[in-house]
Every structure is written in C-alpha cells, then in structure tokens.
Design a protein around this motif. Structure first.
Motif, PDB file in Angstrom:
ATOM      1  N   MET A   1     -35.561   2.424  78.314  1.00  0.00           N
ATOM      2  CA  MET A   1     -36.691   2.763  77.472  1.00  0.00           C
ATOM      3  C   MET A   1     -36.283   3.766  76.397  1.00  0.00           C
ATOM      4  N   LYS A   2     -35.466   4.760  76.794  1.00  0.00           N
ATOM      5  CA  LYS A   2     -35.024   5.779  75.843  1.00  0.00           C
ATOM      6  C   LYS A   2     -34.156   5.161  74.750  1.00  0.00           C
ATOM      7  N   HIS A   3     -33.310   4.209  75.132  1.00  0.00           N
ATOM      8  CA  HIS A   3     -32.421   3.525  74.192  1.00  0.00           C
ATOM      9  C   HIS A   3     -33.233   2.734  73.161  1.00  0.00           C
ATOM     10  N   GLU A   4     -34.274   2.072  73.620  1.00  0.00           N
ATOM     11  CA  GLU A   4     -35.129   1.294  72.720  1.00  0.00           C
ATOM     12  C   GLU A   4     -35.855   2.198  71.733  1.00  0.00           C
ATOM     13  N   THR A   5     -36.287   3.367  72.202  1.00  0.00           N
ATOM     14  CA  THR A   5     -36.985   4.319  71.334  1.00  0.00           C
ATOM     15  C   THR A   5     -36.052   4.861  70.268  1.00  0.00           C
ATOM     16  N   SER A   6     -34.805   5.186  70.669  1.00  0.00           N
ATOM     17  CA  SER A   6     -33.859   5.708  69.684  1.00  0.00           C
ATOM     18  C   SER A   6     -33.503   4.636  68.662  1.00  0.00           C
ATOM     19  N   ASN A   7     -33.370   3.395  69.082  1.00  0.00           N
ATOM     20  CA  ASN A   7     -33.098   2.298  68.142  1.00  0.00           C
ATOM     21  C   ASN A   7     -34.253   2.118  67.175  1.00  0.00           C
ATOM     22  N   LEU A   8     -35.485   2.245  67.686  1.00  0.00           N
ATOM     23  CA  LEU A   8     -36.661   2.127  66.836  1.00  0.00           C
ATOM     24  C   LEU A   8     -36.680   3.246  65.793  1.00  0.00           C
ATOM     25  N   LEU A   9     -36.383   4.463  66.220  1.00  0.00           N
ATOM     26  CA  LEU A   9     -36.375   5.598  65.290  1.00  0.00           C
ATOM     27  C   LEU A   9     -35.272   5.448  64.242  1.00  0.00           C
ATOM     28  N   ILE A  10     -34.125   4.969  64.655  1.00  0.00           N
ATOM     29  CA  ILE A  10     -33.025   4.727  63.710  1.00  0.00           C
ATOM     30  C   ILE A  10     -33.438   3.660  62.700  1.00  0.00           C
ATOM     31  N   GLY A  11     -34.057   2.599  63.179  1.00  0.00           N
ATOM     32  CA  GLY A  11     -34.524   1.527  62.293  1.00  0.00           C
ATOM     33  C   GLY A  11     -35.574   2.020  61.316  1.00  0.00           C
ATOM     34  N   LEU A  12     -36.495   2.830  61.791  1.00  0.00           N
ATOM     35  CA  LEU A  12     -37.520   3.390  60.912  1.00  0.00           C
ATOM     36  C   LEU A  12     -36.896   4.313  59.860  1.00  0.00           C
ATOM     37  N   GLY A  13     -35.922   5.107  60.286  1.00  0.00           N
ATOM     38  CA  GLY A  13     -35.242   6.011  59.341  1.00  0.00           C
ATOM     39  C   GLY A  13     -34.516   5.237  58.262  1.00  0.00           C
ATOM     40  N   ILE A  14     -33.782   4.223  58.654  1.00  0.00           N
ATOM     41  CA  ILE A  14     -33.053   3.401  57.675  1.00  0.00           C
ATOM     42  C   ILE A  14     -34.038   2.693  56.750  1.00  0.00           C
ATOM     43  N   GLY A  15     -35.114   2.180  57.312  1.00  0.00           N
ATOM     44  CA  GLY A  15     -36.126   1.515  56.500  1.00  0.00           C
ATOM     45  C   GLY A  15     -36.753   2.467  55.490  1.00  0.00           C
ATOM     46  N   ALA A  16     -37.001   3.708  55.910  1.00  0.00           N
ATOM     47  CA  ALA A  16     -37.584   4.698  55.004  1.00  0.00           C
ATOM     48  C   ALA A  16     -36.628   5.008  53.858  1.00  0.00           C
ATOM     49  N   VAL A  17     -35.343   5.174  54.165  1.00  0.00           N
ATOM     50  CA  VAL A  17     -34.357   5.469  53.131  1.00  0.00           C
ATOM     51  C   VAL A  17     -34.262   4.310  52.146  1.00  0.00           C
ATOM     52  N   VAL A  18     -34.206   3.106  52.650  1.00  0.00           N
ATOM     53  CA  VAL A  18     -34.144   1.925  51.772  1.00  0.00           C
ATOM     54  C   VAL A  18     -35.411   1.832  50.933  1.00  0.00           C
ATOM     55  N   GLY A  19     -36.557   2.098  51.538  1.00  0.00           N
ATOM     56  CA  GLY A  19     -37.812   2.050  50.805  1.00  0.00           C
ATOM     57  C   GLY A  19     -37.864   3.062  49.678  1.00  0.00           C
ATOM     58  N   VAL A  20     -37.404   4.272  49.947  1.00  0.00           N
ATOM     59  CA  VAL A  20     -37.376   5.306  48.906  1.00  0.00           C
ATOM     60  C   VAL A  20     -36.427   4.902  47.787  1.00  0.00           C
ATOM     61  N   ALA A  21     -35.260   4.374  48.146  1.00  0.00           N
ATOM     62  CA  ALA A  21     -34.282   3.964  47.129  1.00  0.00           C
ATOM     63  C   ALA A  21     -34.844   2.839  46.261  1.00  0.00           C
ATOM     64  N   VAL A  22     -35.483   1.870  46.863  1.00  0.00           N
ATOM     65  CA  VAL A  22     -36.064   0.761  46.099  1.00  0.00           C
ATOM     66  C   VAL A  22     -37.181   1.282  45.204  1.00  0.00           C
ATOM     67  N   GLY A  23     -38.009   2.154  45.746  1.00  0.00           N
ATOM     68  CA  GLY A  23     -39.087   2.729  44.953  1.00  0.00           C
ATOM     69  C   GLY A  23     -38.560   3.518  43.774  1.00  0.00           C
ATOM     70  N   TYR A  24     -37.507   4.268  44.007  1.00  0.00           N
ATOM     71  CA  TYR A  24     -36.890   5.051  42.931  1.00  0.00           C
ATOM     72  C   TYR A  24     -36.366   4.134  41.832  1.00  0.00           C
ATOM     73  N   LEU A  25     -35.717   3.060  42.227  1.00  0.00           N
ATOM     74  CA  LEU A  25     -35.127   2.141  41.255  1.00  0.00           C
ATOM     75  C   LEU A  25     -36.168   1.267  40.554  1.00  0.00           C
ATOM     76  N   MET A  26     -37.362   1.191  41.104  1.00  0.00           N
ATOM     77  CA  MET A  26     -38.419   0.399  40.464  1.00  0.00           C
ATOM     78  C   MET A  26     -38.941   1.068  39.196  1.00  0.00           C
ATOM     79  N   VAL A  27     -38.758   2.370  39.093  1.00  0.00           N
ATOM     80  CA  VAL A  27     -39.204   3.099  37.902  1.00  0.00           C
ATOM     81  C   VAL A  27     -38.152   2.904  36.817  1.00  0.00           C
ATOM     82  N   ALA A  28     -38.555   2.430  35.646  1.00  0.00           N
ATOM     83  CA  ALA A  28     -37.626   2.073  34.568  1.00  0.00           C
ATOM     84  C   ALA A  28     -36.789   3.276  34.111  1.00  0.00           C
ATOM     85  N   ASP A  29     -37.415   4.448  33.992  1.00  0.00           N
ATOM     86  CA  ASP A  29     -36.664   5.637  33.555  1.00  0.00           C
ATOM     87  C   ASP A  29     -35.555   5.985  34.538  1.00  0.00           C
ATOM     88  N   ASN A  30     -35.865   5.883  35.807  1.00  0.00           N
ATOM     89  CA  ASN A  30     -34.856   6.198  36.823  1.00  0.00           C
ATOM     90  C   ASN A  30     -33.706   5.193  36.775  1.00  0.00           C
TER      91      ASN A  30
END
Length: 87
Positions: A1-30
């Motif tokens: 159970m602990k392993h699954e939770t840590s994998n979920l948190l890692i996945g959420l963290g990576i997803g958040a970083v990718v989301g921020v990067a995509v959002g940043y690049l969506m702005v033309a000035d950036n």
C-alpha cells in the motif's frame, strides 16, 4: 500500500511539473523569450566550437611543421652518412 501511494505521489509530481511547463510554453511571450535564449545559447556554442577548431588546427599545423623539419633533418643526416660511407 505504501509503495502504491509513493508511486501515485511521484506521478502527480511529474504531472504537475509537465503541466506547469506546458502552461508556461503556451504563452507566446514566454515561448519567444525561450526561443531567443535558445538561439543565443546555440550561437555561443557555435562560436566556441569555431574557436576550439581554429586553435586545434593551428596546433596541428605547428606540429606538422616541426615533424617535417625533424624528418628533413634526419634525412639529411642519413644522406650525409650514406655519402661518406660509400666514399
């Protein structure tokens, strides 16, 4: 159970970083700023490569000259010894 939770948190963290990067690049000035920085970095690397190439080429030419001089000097010595030995 602990392993699954840590994998979920890692996945959420990576997803958040990718989301921020995509959002940043969506702005033309950036995107434009990032492209300018990238172009500047590429230009700088090109100049450094040209400089290193030039230095290496000069060193190679100097080595070639010294080796040619040494070979000619040895050839003259050998030719001189051969000429005196045959007399």
């Amino acid at each position: 159970m602990k392993h699954e939770t840590s994998n979920l948190l890692i996945g959420l963290g990576i997803g958040a970083v990718v989301g921020v990067a995509v959002g940043y690049l969506m702005v033309a000035d950036n995107r434009k700023k990032l492209a300018e920085k990238f172009d500047h970095a590429v230009s700088k690397v090109k100049e450094e490569v040209k400089e290193v190439y030039s230095k290496a080429k000069n060193k190679a030419e100097n080595v070639k000259e010294h080796v040619t001089e040494d070979v000619n000097h040895v050839a003259e010595k050998v030719a001189g010894k051969t000429a005196t030995e045959t007399k």
